[in-house]
Scaffold this motif. Structure first.
Motif, PDB file in Angstrom:
ATOM      1  N   THR A   1     -16.665  10.652 -19.327  1.00 49.86           N
ATOM      2  CA  THR A   1     -15.642   9.918 -18.602  1.00 49.86           C
ATOM      3  C   THR A   1     -15.166  10.780 -17.446  1.00 49.86           C
ATOM      4  O   THR A   1     -15.148  12.012 -17.548  1.00 49.86           O
ATOM      5  N   PRO A   2     -14.800  10.192 -16.323  1.00 47.63           N
ATOM      6  CA  PRO A   2     -14.376  10.998 -15.176  1.00 47.63           C
ATOM      7  C   PRO A   2     -13.097  11.778 -15.458  1.00 47.63           C
ATOM      8  O   PRO A   2     -12.267  11.377 -16.295  1.00 47.63           O
ATOM      9  N   VAL A   3     -12.935  12.871 -14.742  1.00 45.86           N
ATOM     10  CA  VAL A   3     -11.671  13.585 -14.763  1.00 45.86           C
ATOM     11  C   VAL A   3     -10.642  12.742 -14.021  1.00 45.86           C
ATOM     12  O   VAL A   3     -10.911  12.190 -12.953  1.00 45.86           O
ATOM     13  N   ARG A   4      -9.458  12.623 -14.616  1.00 44.19           N
ATOM     14  CA  ARG A   4      -8.362  11.939 -13.949  1.00 44.19           C
ATOM     15  C   ARG A   4      -7.183  12.908 -13.820  1.00 44.19           C
ATOM     16  O   ARG A   4      -7.026  13.832 -14.614  1.00 44.19           O
ATOM     17  N   LEU A   5      -6.365  12.642 -12.822  1.00 42.64           N
ATOM     18  CA  LEU A   5      -5.229  13.504 -12.532  1.00 42.64           C
ATOM     19  C   LEU A   5      -3.952  12.677 -12.535  1.00 42.64           C
ATOM     20  O   LEU A   5      -3.865  11.644 -11.863  1.00 42.64           O
ATOM     21  N   GLY A   6      -2.987  13.146 -13.320  1.00 43.15           N
ATOM     22  CA  GLY A   6      -1.687  12.498 -13.362  1.00 43.15           C
ATOM     23  C   GLY A   6      -0.613  13.419 -12.823  1.00 43.15           C
ATOM     24  O   GLY A   6      -0.642  14.629 -13.060  1.00 43.15           O
ATOM     25  N   VAL A   7       0.341  12.848 -12.101  1.00 41.39           N
ATOM     26  CA  VAL A   7       1.480  13.623 -11.609  1.00 41.39           C
ATOM     27  C   VAL A   7       2.744  13.101 -12.277  1.00 41.39           C
ATOM     28  O   VAL A   7       2.989  11.891 -12.315  1.00 41.39           O
ATOM     29  N   GLN A   8       3.510  14.023 -12.861  1.00 44.01           N
ATOM     30  CA  GLN A   8       4.793  13.657 -13.448  1.00 44.01           C
ATOM     31  C   GLN A   8       5.873  13.854 -12.391  1.00 44.01           C
ATOM     32  O   GLN A   8       6.231  14.985 -12.035  1.00 44.01           O
TER      33      GLN A   8
ATOM     34  N   GLN B   1      14.069   8.901  -2.715  1.00 51.12           N
ATOM     35  CA  GLN B   1      13.142  10.033  -2.773  1.00 51.12           C
ATOM     36  C   GLN B   1      12.119   9.862  -3.899  1.00 51.12           C
ATOM     37  O   GLN B   1      10.937  10.171  -3.732  1.00 51.12           O
ATOM     38  N   ILE B   2      12.548   9.351  -5.044  1.00 50.70           N
ATOM     39  CA  ILE B   2      11.626   9.113  -6.161  1.00 50.70           C
ATOM     40  C   ILE B   2      10.639   8.004  -5.807  1.00 50.70           C
ATOM     41  O   ILE B   2       9.434   8.128  -6.028  1.00 50.70           O
ATOM     42  N   ARG B   3      11.155   6.923  -5.242  1.00 53.60           N
ATOM     43  CA  ARG B   3      10.279   5.807  -4.846  1.00 53.60           C
ATOM     44  C   ARG B   3       9.234   6.267  -3.836  1.00 53.60           C
ATOM     45  O   ARG B   3       8.044   5.955  -3.969  1.00 53.60           O
ATOM     46  N   ASP B   4       9.659   7.024  -2.852  1.00 51.85           N
ATOM     47  CA  ASP B   4       8.719   7.482  -1.835  1.00 51.85           C
ATOM     48  C   ASP B   4       7.690   8.443  -2.423  1.00 51.85           C
ATOM     49  O   ASP B   4       6.523   8.445  -2.003  1.00 51.85           O
ATOM     50  N   ALA B   5       8.102   9.238  -3.404  1.00 54.17           N
ATOM     51  CA  ALA B   5       7.175  10.194  -4.016  1.00 54.17           C
ATOM     52  C   ALA B   5       6.044   9.481  -4.738  1.00 54.17           C
ATOM     53  O   ALA B   5       4.872   9.868  -4.625  1.00 54.17           O
ATOM     54  N   VAL B   6       6.359   8.423  -5.485  1.00 57.16           N
ATOM     55  CA  VAL B   6       5.293   7.734  -6.203  1.00 57.16           C
ATOM     56  C   VAL B   6       4.355   7.028  -5.236  1.00 57.16           C
ATOM     57  O   VAL B   6       3.130   6.984  -5.453  1.00 57.16           O
ATOM     58  N   LEU B   7       4.874   6.521  -4.142  1.00 53.26           N
ATOM     59  CA  LEU B   7       4.014   5.878  -3.152  1.00 53.26           C
ATOM     60  C   LEU B   7       3.132   6.905  -2.439  1.00 53.26           C
ATOM     61  O   LEU B   7       1.950   6.643  -2.183  1.00 53.26           O
ATOM     62  N   ARG B   8       3.676   8.083  -2.149  1.00 56.64           N
ATOM     63  CA  ARG B   8       2.861   9.149  -1.550  1.00 56.64           C
ATOM     64  C   ARG B   8       1.766   9.588  -2.515  1.00 56.64           C
ATOM     65  O   ARG B   8       0.630   9.846  -2.103  1.00 56.64           O
ATOM     66  N   ALA B   9       2.109   9.685  -3.806  1.00 58.66           N
ATOM     67  CA  ALA B   9       1.118  10.089  -4.796  1.00 58.66           C
ATOM     68  C   ALA B   9      -0.034   9.088  -4.853  1.00 58.66           C
ATOM     69  O   ALA B   9      -1.207   9.466  -4.928  1.00 58.66           O
ATOM     70  N   GLU B  10       0.298   7.812  -4.805  1.00 59.80           N
ATOM     71  CA  GLU B  10      -0.753   6.794  -4.808  1.00 59.80           C
ATOM     72  C   GLU B  10      -1.620   6.908  -3.556  1.00 59.80           C
ATOM     73  O   GLU B  10      -2.853   6.829  -3.632  1.00 59.80           O
ATOM     74  N   ASP B  11      -0.995   7.124  -2.419  1.00 64.99           N
ATOM     75  CA  ASP B  11      -1.752   7.250  -1.170  1.00 64.99           C
ATOM     76  C   ASP B  11      -2.680   8.465  -1.192  1.00 64.99           C
ATOM     77  O   ASP B  11      -3.774   8.432  -0.603  1.00 64.99           O
ATOM     78  N   LEU B  12      -2.271   9.529  -1.865  1.00 62.20           N
ATOM     79  CA  LEU B  12      -3.096  10.740  -1.947  1.00 62.20           C
ATOM     80  C   LEU B  12      -4.310  10.557  -2.854  1.00 62.20           C
ATOM     81  O   LEU B  12      -5.264  11.319  -2.770  1.00 62.20           O
ATOM     82  N   GLY B  13      -4.254   9.575  -3.748  1.00 60.70           N
ATOM     83  CA  GLY B  13      -5.384   9.334  -4.629  1.00 60.70           C
ATOM     84  C   GLY B  13      -5.184   9.765  -6.059  1.00 60.70           C
ATOM     85  O   GLY B  13      -6.155   9.876  -6.824  1.00 60.70           O
ATOM     86  N   VAL B  14      -3.925  10.012  -6.463  1.00 61.24           N
ATOM     87  CA  VAL B  14      -3.644  10.337  -7.852  1.00 61.24           C
ATOM     88  C   VAL B  14      -4.023   9.151  -8.741  1.00 61.24           C
ATOM     89  O   VAL B  14      -3.917   7.992  -8.340  1.00 61.24           O
ATOM     90  N   ASP B  15      -4.450   9.446  -9.954  1.00 57.67           N
ATOM     91  CA  ASP B  15      -4.860   8.376 -10.876  1.00 57.67           C
ATOM     92  C   ASP B  15      -3.687   7.766 -11.634  1.00 57.67           C
ATOM     93  O   ASP B  15      -3.676   6.558 -11.888  1.00 57.67           O
ATOM     94  N   ILE B  16      -2.737   8.606 -12.037  1.00 56.12           N
ATOM     95  CA  ILE B  16      -1.630   8.153 -12.872  1.00 56.12           C
ATOM     96  C   ILE B  16      -0.341   8.807 -12.384  1.00 56.12           C
ATOM     97  O   ILE B  16      -0.321  10.005 -12.079  1.00 56.12           O
ATOM     98  N   ALA B  17       0.738   8.039 -12.320  1.00 61.46           N
ATOM     99  CA  ALA B  17       2.076   8.572 -12.069  1.00 61.46           C
ATOM    100  C   ALA B  17       2.893   8.458 -13.350  1.00 61.46           C
ATOM    101  O   ALA B  17       2.935   7.395 -13.972  1.00 61.46           O
ATOM    102  N   PHE B  18       3.505   9.553 -13.732  1.00 61.08           N
ATOM    103  CA  PHE B  18       4.367   9.585 -14.907  1.00 61.08           C
ATOM    104  C   PHE B  18       5.798   9.930 -14.484  1.00 61.08           C
ATOM    105  O   PHE B  18       6.009  10.597 -13.469  1.00 61.08           O
TER     106      PHE B  18
END
Length: 265
Positions: free
Chosen positions: A6-13, A23-40
């Motif tokens: 299975t592929p390696v996935r990366l999650g950001v808490q 600031q929290i809302r913008d952080a999760v959107l930036r994380a998605e734009d960067l290509g993170v797999d999961i936001a916690f």
């Protein structure tokens, strides 16, 4: 076990403390734009470090917002505290967030859960703290109720909601992992990983469950690349890194995204 194909996935808490909502809302959107797999996020009511009276937001309502705001990433709590909400309510909340996130396809919610440990949450919000053992017993009792409620809800969840269970206790926690988890998350160092996986296998044999599809998750923290490589060789396929507010500096996250991509190339 462990599941290696299975592929390696990366999650950001994205820690919901010491930051305002924007600031929290913008952080999760930036994380998605960067290509993170999961936001916690995490399920607490007060900061875990820094100013104990600092800004902090509740987990599940943030997750419902993330379900609407994001388009691609999976998301969940790392981890939910089982003590804070009735088991059937947790199931219904998870199902609802699953549907919010689906947007015409399958949902993206991961039900990350654990037994709870932060005593201040319990004292301030009026929950019985009990003992580590009693809280684990409560989690063991809750999981069958959650699964049974998912089977009864109308509409049903859009998919099998993946269950992530955190912790490494061998007598109780890993038995719950063996019975219920799709993902096992821990801070286990690489030198102890094979032993812990063996304990899960023992419990899986006892409870009669095939854990060949169990995803192994671990945290990156301040690890160097060599240690992450060793965890990968040991079977870890989901890696998580925490990022604190208010600035949510993603410099290290970007480095690990590149490492993930190299592993998957």
């Amino acid at each position: 076990m462990p599941l290696l194909d299975t592929p390696v996935r990366l999650g950001v808490q994205i820690q919901p403390q010491h930051a305002n909502y924007t600031q929290i809302r913008d952080a999760v959107l930036r994380a998605e734009d960067l290509g993170v797999d999961i936001a916690f996020n995490w399920d607490h009511f007060y900061p875990l470090y820094g100013d104990p009276e600092g800004e902090h937001f509740e987990s599940w309502t943030l997750l419902a917002a993330w379900a609407e705001q994001t388009e691609r990433i999976e998301f969940g709590a790392l981890v939910n505290c089982n003590s804070y909400r009735n088991a059937d309510l947790q199931a219904d909340m998870a199902r609802t967030i699953d549907h919010i996130s689906a947007k015409g396809g399958e949902g993206r919610f991961i039900f990350g859960t654990g037994s709870g440990w932060f005593e201040r949450d319990y004292e301030e919000y009026g929950y019985e703290f009990g003992t580590a053992g009693s809280r684990l017993n409560d989690l063991a009792d809750a999981m069958p109720r959650i699964e049974a409620r998912w089977a009864k809800l109308n509409p049903a969840p859009t998919r099998h909601i993946p269950v992530l269970i955190g912790g490494g206790g061998e007598r109780k926690t890993l038995k719950i992992v063996a019975r219920h988890a799709d993902i096992w998350h821990s801070f286990t160092p690489v030198e102890n990983l094979a032993h812990k996986l063996g304990v899960i296998e023992k419990w899986a044999d006892e409870v009669g469950r095939d854990t060949s599809n169990l995803i192994i998750s671990n945290e990156l923290g301040k690890k160097e690349t060599a240690e992450a490589d060793a965890l990968f060789d040991g079977g870890v396929r989901l890696f998580t890194i925490g990022v604190g507010g208010p600035d949510y500096d993603f410099t290290e996250l970007e480095r690990w995204i590149a490492w993930r991509d190299a592993k998957n190339s």
